[in-house]
Scaffold this active site. Structure first.
Site, PDB file in Angstrom:
ATOM      1  N   HIS A 243       0.854  -1.199   0.000  1.00  0.00           N
ATOM      2  CA  HIS A 243       0.000   0.000   0.000  1.00  0.00           C
ATOM      3  C   HIS A 243       0.887   1.244   0.000  1.00  0.00           C
ATOM      4  CE1 HIS A 243       0.896   0.424   4.256  1.00  0.00           C
ATOM      5  NE2 HIS A 243       0.412  -0.784   4.503  1.00  0.00           N
TER       6      HIS A 243
ATOM      7  N   HIS B 157       4.117   1.534   2.158  1.00  0.00           N
ATOM      8  CA  HIS B 157       5.318   0.863   1.629  1.00  0.00           C
ATOM      9  C   HIS B 157       5.946   1.704   0.523  1.00  0.00           C
ATOM     10  CE1 HIS B 157       2.571  -2.577   2.851  1.00  0.00           C
ATOM     11  NE2 HIS B 157       3.565  -2.668   3.707  1.00  0.00           N
TER      12      HIS B 157
ATOM     13  N   CYS C 299       0.907 -11.594  21.789  1.00  0.00           N
ATOM     14  CA  CYS C 299       0.007 -11.289  20.674  1.00  0.00           C
ATOM     15  C   CYS C 299       0.569 -11.955  19.424  1.00  0.00           C
ATOM     16  CB  CYS C 299      -0.127  -9.782  20.447  1.00  0.00           C
ATOM     17  SG  CYS C 299      -1.072  -9.420  18.939  1.00  0.00           S
TER      18      CYS C 299
ATOM     19  N   CYS D  62       1.238  -9.411  16.633  1.00  0.00           N
ATOM     20  CA  CYS D  62       2.487  -8.650  16.760  1.00  0.00           C
ATOM     21  C   CYS D  62       3.703  -9.566  16.804  1.00  0.00           C
ATOM     22  CB  CYS D  62       2.491  -7.816  18.032  1.00  0.00           C
ATOM     23  SG  CYS D  62       1.212  -6.559  18.101  1.00  0.00           S
TER      24      CYS D  62
ATOM     25  N   CYS E 215      -4.557  -6.333  22.828  1.00  0.00           N
ATOM     26  CA  CYS E 215      -3.404  -5.772  22.119  1.00  0.00           C
ATOM     27  C   CYS E 215      -3.758  -4.373  21.625  1.00  0.00           C
ATOM     28  CB  CYS E 215      -3.022  -6.658  20.930  1.00  0.00           C
ATOM     29  SG  CYS E 215      -1.842  -5.836  19.824  1.00  0.00           S
TER      30      CYS E 215
ATOM     31  N   HIS F 252      -3.787  -4.507  17.674  1.00  0.00           N
ATOM     32  CA  HIS F 252      -4.709  -5.385  16.958  1.00  0.00           C
ATOM     33  C   HIS F 252      -6.112  -5.391  17.542  1.00  0.00           C
ATOM     34  CE1 HIS F 252      -0.797  -6.904  15.547  1.00  0.00           C
ATOM     35  NE2 HIS F 252      -1.470  -7.041  14.435  1.00  0.00           N
TER      36      HIS F 252
ATOM     37  N   LYS G 137      -6.801   7.869   9.837  1.00  0.00           N
ATOM     38  CA  LYS G 137      -5.805   6.911   9.379  1.00  0.00           C
ATOM     39  C   LYS G 137      -6.338   6.287   8.090  1.00  0.00           C
ATOM     40  CE  LYS G 137      -3.005   3.049  11.090  1.00  0.00           C
ATOM     41  NZ  LYS G 137      -1.679   3.421  10.679  1.00  0.00           N
TER      42      LYS G 137
ATOM     43  N   LYS H 115      -8.616   0.722   4.170  1.00  0.00           N
ATOM     44  CA  LYS H 115      -9.403   0.254   3.031  1.00  0.00           C
ATOM     45  C   LYS H 115     -10.886   0.401   3.299  1.00  0.00           C
ATOM     46  CE  LYS H 115      -6.756  -2.876   0.198  1.00  0.00           C
ATOM     47  NZ  LYS H 115      -6.092  -4.147   0.224  1.00  0.00           N
TER      48      LYS H 115
HETATM   49 ZN   LIG Z   1      -0.890  -7.184  18.389  1.00  0.00          ZN
END
Ligand SMILES: [Zn+2]
Length: 495
Positions: free
Chosen positions: A17, A20, A125, A128, A144, A147, A294, A297
């Site tokens: 995306h 990157h 996690c 992670c 987390c 996440h 942020k 999608k």
């Molecule tokens: Zn995480």
């Protein structure tokens, strides 16, 4: 002095995306700039392919982990090529050459006495690939923070790295160079994490099978982050078919702020433990957001880099992300904003300048650069100062000052009025004016080459100086008289 620069290697559990593309473009700009200074450059990017997350994504896709990695890694490689990035190697952490060297590195750490065995129990996690302290999790429910899913209790016999023993050495490193990590806020952040005291780190996993086996206990795999960080060094050892680590290490790393601790604390410690030099410098960039949100999608506010490249080409995307948001800080990017910069700065400011300068030389001087001297002020010293500070947005600011000065110069000088006069003084002034404009276009092409390489090359061809991107030609007054000028098709056509 040789220069090497890296992007983080991109984790293949998701598709490429804009984030990157952003780091890849920035690294490419630095690589191209150092090459135009005549330095030997090694620019590295690639994909990070191990870990539980990848294994899970592969399973969901009905593929083996390797098949899955092959597919996603190819999409990252395709983006890198479409961005016109000049990486010297594209590493994959599933390269057998990399995997073997990761194992060697762990053996080296063990022989140097920096590893020990212990039981690890903690909150983990899987998203992670990381154990968390309860205080770092969202309560209630041990969620987390990244996440938003509950972490799991995990207990296993692990190999540990004595990270805690490197607190002093890391602080020395930071004391030696107050710009070791940039920008300053990130230096302070990393330093305070070290000052707070470091815990030893578990570097093997019994619970993760998709990874590089621990050489002396092959039923465990090497922690995916240790495997990933090592790419920066292993790629130099085999990427070009010969070992160029002695020439190019240590590297400058570009990274996002979410992976600051791993790069600015763990990575230098691992290197020092194995007897290697720590990285040369770490530059931590911010996040691109869309509006105040942020980018995501599901919100539909995503700038798809491949779509922009298909619509407008790579140069406008490369220019926009570094021009719009101060490199090193967070900032908002939108498709509308991109189109405004495209029309206003690329098509109007720069494209028209090139078009007018070349058209007038064709029309008034038969397409040959007249004798003259350049009347504008050179900016190459100010731009290279910005590059040295890895201030890519600042470099563009300075360059745009010259674009605007050249446009003002045309308006003030009114060459089309001079052209109507037969007086010798007016014709001499027209020579000077046209020389100044052609030379400014040439200088701008050299200065802009790292950012918009394809357009810069077309500018150089238009003023009869193709390929001359060396930095020693970034000043003014260097265009030889008599060169052939042609008016190119619009550099940035209206969409
Ligand atoms: Zn995480």
């Amino acid at each position: 002095m040789p220069f090497s620069v890296t992007t983080p290697i991109y984790y293949v559990n998701s598709d490429p995306h804009l984030g990157h593309a952003y780091t890849t473009v920035a690294a490419d700009v630095l690589a191209r700039h150092h090459r135009q200074r005549g330095e030997e450059v090694f620019f590295l990017t690639g994909t990070d392919e191990h870990g539980a997350k990848v294994a899970r994504a592969a399973e969901e896709a009905g593929l083996t982990p390797k098949e899955f990695c092959d597919q996603v890694s190819a999409r990252f490689r395709d983006l890198v090529a479409k961005l016109n990035a000049t990486n010297d190697y594209f590493i994959r952490t599933t390269d057998p050459e990399h995997e073997a060297r990761v194992q060697d590195f762990l053996v080296r750490l063990r022989e140097a006495g920096h590893l020990y065995e212990d039981t690890y129990a903690g909150l983990y996690c899987t998203g992670c690939e990381q154990f968390y302290a309860e205080s770092d999790l969202e309560q209630p429910g041990n969620i987390c923070p990244l996440h938003k899913t509950p972490v799991e209790w995990l207990e296993e016999e692990n190999t540990f790295f004595r990270l805690s023993a490197f607190t002093g050495k890391l602080l020395e490193l930071y004391d030696r160079d107050p710009e070791y990590v940039a920008p300053r806020t990130r230096y302070n952040e990393a330093r305070s994490q070290i000052e707070a005291g470091l815990n030893d780190l578990s570097v093997s996993r019994a619970s993760v099978s998709w990874g590089v086996p621990l050489p002396w206990k092959p039923d465990q795999t090497i922690y995916v982050w240790v495997d990933a960080l090592l790419n920066y060094h292993t790629a130099l050892e085999y990427g070009t078919g010969e070992d160029v680590a002695a020439k190019f290490w240590p590297s400058t790393h570009l990274l996002g702020k979410d992976i600051l601790r791993l790069h600015c604390v763990l990575w230098p410690a691992l290197l020092m433990a194995a007897g290697y030099e720590p990285p040369r410098k770490l530059f931590v960039h911010g996040y691109l957001t869309s509006g105040d949100q942020k980018m995501s999608k599901s919100l539909g506010n995503v700038i798809d880099p491949l779509q922009v490249i298909a619509d407008l080409g790579a140069d406008p995307l490369r220019f926009y992300v570094l021009r719009e948001v101060q490199w090193g800080q967070d900032g908002s990017v939108t498709r509308d904003g991109l189109e405004r910069r495209y029309a206003g700065e690329l098509a109007n400011d720069l494209g028209n300048l090139v078009s007018r300068a070349t058209a007038m030389i064709v029309r008034y001087r038969g397409g040959l650069v007249p004798e003259g001297r350049c009347e504008l002020e050179p900016i190459d010293a100010a731009v290279s100062e910005r590059f040295d500070a890895i201030d890519l947005t600042g470099a563009l600011d300075v360059i745009w000052g010259l674009v605007r000065a050249a446009n003002r110069y045309v308006e003030e000088r009114q060459p089309w009025v001079l052209a109507r006069s037969q007086a010798a003084a007016d014709q001499a002034l027209l020579d000077t004016t046209l020389y100044t404009l052609a030379d400014a276009v040439r200088s701008l092409a050299v200065l802009l080459h790292p950012f918009i390489p394809a357009s810069a090359e077309r500018m150089l061809e238009a003023v009869g100086d193709p390929g001359a991107v060396a930095w020693e030609r970034a000043g003014l007054g260097l265009l030889p008289a008599g060169g052939e000028v042609s008016q190119p098709p619009p550099l940035f056509p209206r969409a």
